[in-house]
Design an enzyme around this catalytic site. Structure first.
Site, PDB file in Angstrom:
ATOM      1  N   LYS A  89     -43.327 -43.512  98.687  1.00 14.87           N
ATOM      2  CA  LYS A  89     -42.732 -44.534  97.825  1.00 14.87           C
ATOM      3  C   LYS A  89     -43.186 -45.897  98.293  1.00 14.87           C
ATOM      4  O   LYS A  89     -43.435 -46.107  99.474  1.00 14.87           O
ATOM      5  CB  LYS A  89     -41.195 -44.481  97.929  1.00 14.87           C
ATOM      6  CG  LYS A  89     -40.502 -45.122  96.749  1.00 14.87           C
ATOM      7  CD  LYS A  89     -40.505 -44.168  95.578  1.00 14.87           C
ATOM      8  CE  LYS A  89     -39.577 -44.546  94.477  1.00 14.87           C
ATOM      9  NZ  LYS A  89     -39.300 -43.392  93.609  1.00 14.87           N
TER      10      LYS A  89
ATOM     11  N   GLY B 193     -26.770 -47.751  83.047  1.00 11.52           N
ATOM     12  CA  GLY B 193     -28.116 -48.291  83.269  1.00 11.52           C
ATOM     13  C   GLY B 193     -28.945 -48.038  82.022  1.00 11.52           C
ATOM     14  O   GLY B 193     -28.983 -46.908  81.518  1.00 11.52           O
ATOM     15  N   TYR B 194     -29.566 -49.104  81.498  1.00 10.30           N
ATOM     16  CA  TYR B 194     -30.316 -48.905  80.255  1.00 10.30           C
ATOM     17  C   TYR B 194     -31.728 -49.457  80.372  1.00 10.30           C
ATOM     18  O   TYR B 194     -32.220 -50.184  79.511  1.00 10.30           O
ATOM     19  CB  TYR B 194     -29.555 -49.522  79.069  1.00 10.30           C
ATOM     20  CG  TYR B 194     -29.754 -48.739  77.784  1.00 10.30           C
ATOM     21  CD1 TYR B 194     -29.534 -47.371  77.740  1.00 10.30           C
ATOM     22  CD2 TYR B 194     -30.171 -49.370  76.611  1.00 10.30           C
ATOM     23  CE1 TYR B 194     -29.716 -46.644  76.572  1.00 10.30           C
ATOM     24  CE2 TYR B 194     -30.355 -48.652  75.435  1.00 10.30           C
ATOM     25  CZ  TYR B 194     -30.126 -47.285  75.422  1.00 10.30           C
ATOM     26  OH  TYR B 194     -30.319 -46.567  74.269  1.00 10.30           O
ATOM     27  N   GLY B 195     -32.391 -49.073  81.457  1.00 11.38           N
ATOM     28  CA  GLY B 195     -33.827 -49.330  81.588  1.00 11.38           C
ATOM     29  C   GLY B 195     -34.555 -48.170  80.932  1.00 11.38           C
ATOM     30  O   GLY B 195     -33.992 -47.464  80.085  1.00 11.38           O
TER      31      GLY B 195
ATOM     32  N   GLY C  68     -32.643 -44.714  81.570  1.00 18.67           N
ATOM     33  CA  GLY C  68     -31.374 -44.643  80.839  1.00 18.67           C
ATOM     34  C   GLY C  68     -31.621 -44.476  79.351  1.00 18.67           C
ATOM     35  O   GLY C  68     -31.015 -43.618  78.689  1.00 18.67           O
TER      36      GLY C  68
END
Ligand code: GLU
Length: 417
Positions: free
Chosen positions: A107, A219-221, A224
């Site tokens: 990562k 969460g609405y990225g 989401g």
């Protein structure tokens, strides 16, 4: 993000010890998995639009490569911390093992606020960061991808910088690229679709009808949105969506595409038409059937887990549940689909993208979604079988499966020299 004084990498180490106790894995395997193989930390100087030079801290953590090249996203976020990146890298190792795809885990993370930077600044940051880690990445060494705060444009810059320095076009150095640069159909929605496929499997196991099932998405990225969209297409009702601006609730369900359009215009889902507005964190207490945490780590804690009413939690985010909350959810008999299974659809389609790139080939969306579904179902069944036979949580079962495969690989490889 490290909150509630939970250090995610310390928790990863504890998790490995728990599995070691339970199934008696080779002590050297456990010890090696507690230590990332290589960590590169860089100070990235960037000329900002106002001509000042700012320094950004960046990391690339390569956790394990027994089962294949290092693989994992690059995160841009103000709260990035080294121990967080180490945990995220380890979770990639376990995730690729649960899905049985031929990768290890890695990562990257840069401490910055992409929402407050211009496109030009982000391009300079990405190119300089890539150039500073160029010796350790590569199509057969370590293959980055998008994560929180990065997207297909970021991957295009990584590809271009890497290719320019090497002197030829190397699309397979990153995944999550735009379609025009060898990106794969279905990659953008893959994490959300994978989580929805797991949710459908879980619903079947507990006898919950998906048609009309009430879903709350935190969460609405990208993740989401695609989780909401895929579950909506499977017949669920999206009754609540939250982001950092607030939470919207509508018992009759909202249209995920329309909410996304609204968010693009206003910056948040908050005050979307026809909805009740409540504080973001109240989403965890809502009366719903399926809860989808799709934001950052440590959101479901011992402070809010008692109030959770969902029957299924589908972890689209990495590390959304603290260990204390995890235990409480197990005791409450909530069906938790752990992150290393639920959100593995993203890296699975990344693997398809890499395979297509290496073969100079392109597969259709139907082909990709069919393969994704097959792989997610096999992984879900594998984890579920371990869970049933040992009476463990789905998380413990996923770790058992992952670590057993890693142990098997390591014992065959042997130790060099
Ligand atoms: N960042 C994603 C994850 O956490 C995708 C990684 C990848 O595709 O390599 O799984």
């Amino acid at each position: 993000m490290i909150s509630n004084s939970v250090n995610p990498f310390e928790e990863v180490k504890k998790q490995i010890d728990i599995i070691k106790e339970k199934i008696g894995i080779d002590p050297s395997v456990a010890e090696q998995l507690k230590h990332p193989r290589q960590i590169i930390s860089v100070s990235i100087p960037i000329k900002m639009d106002n001509d000042r030079v700012d320094i950004f801290m960046g990391h690339r953590v390569q956790h394990n490569m027994w089962r294949g090249p290092y693989k994992g996203g690059i995160r841009y976020h103000p709260t990035v911390a080294l121990d967080e990146v180490k945990a995220l890298a380890a979770w990639m190792t376990f995730k690729t093992s649960v899905l049985d795809i031929p990768y290890g885990g890695a990562k990257g993370g840069v401490i910055c606020n992409p929402k407050k930077m211009s496109e030009d600044e982000l391009e300079r940051l990405t190119r300089r960061y890539t150039s500073m880690i160029i010796d350790v990445i590569g199509p057969f060494k370590d293959v980055p991808a998008p994560d929180v705060g990065t997207d297909s444009q970021t991957m295009s810059w990584v590809m271009d910088t890497y290719s320019s320095i090497k002197g030829y076009s190397i699309p397979e150095v990153v995944t999550g690229k735009p379609i025009s640069l060898g990106g794969s159909f279905g990659r953008e929605g893959a994490t959300g679709l994978g989580a929805a496929i797991c949710t459908r499997n879980a619903a079947k196991k507990i006898g919950l009808k998906l048609r009309g099932a009430r879903v709350a998405v935190q969460g609405y990225g990208k993740v989401g949105f695609w989780s909401a969209k895929s579950l909506d297409e499977m017949g669920c009702k999206i009754i609540a969506i939250s982001d950092t601006g607030g939470c919207i609730v509508n018992k009759n369900g909202v249209n995920p595409d329309k909410v996304k359009e609204y968010k693009l215009k206003t910056g948040s889902v908050y005050e979307y038409k026809g909805c009740k507005n409540i504080p973001s964190d109240d989403i965890f207490e809502l009366d719903c059937d399926i809860l989808v945490p799709a934001a950052l780590e440590n959101c479901i804690t011992d402070k809010n887990c008692d109030a959770i009413k969902a029957k299924i939690i589908s972890e689209s985010a990495n590390g959304p549940t603290t260990p204390a909350a995890d235990q409480a959810l197990f005791e409450k008999k909530i069906f938790v689909i752990p992150d290393i299974l639920a959100n593995a659809g993203g890296v699975t389609v990344s693997y398809f993208e890499w395979t297509q790139n290496l073969n100079r080939d392109r597969w259709s969306l139907e082909n990709i979604n069919r393969r994704l579904e097959e792989r997610m179902n096999i992984a879900f069944d594998g984890v579920y079988k371990v869970q049933k036979s040992r009476d463990e949580s789905m998380r413990t079962a996923a770790y058992i499966l992952a670590i057993k495969r890693l142990e098997e690989a390591h014992l065959k490889l042997g130790l060099f020299p």
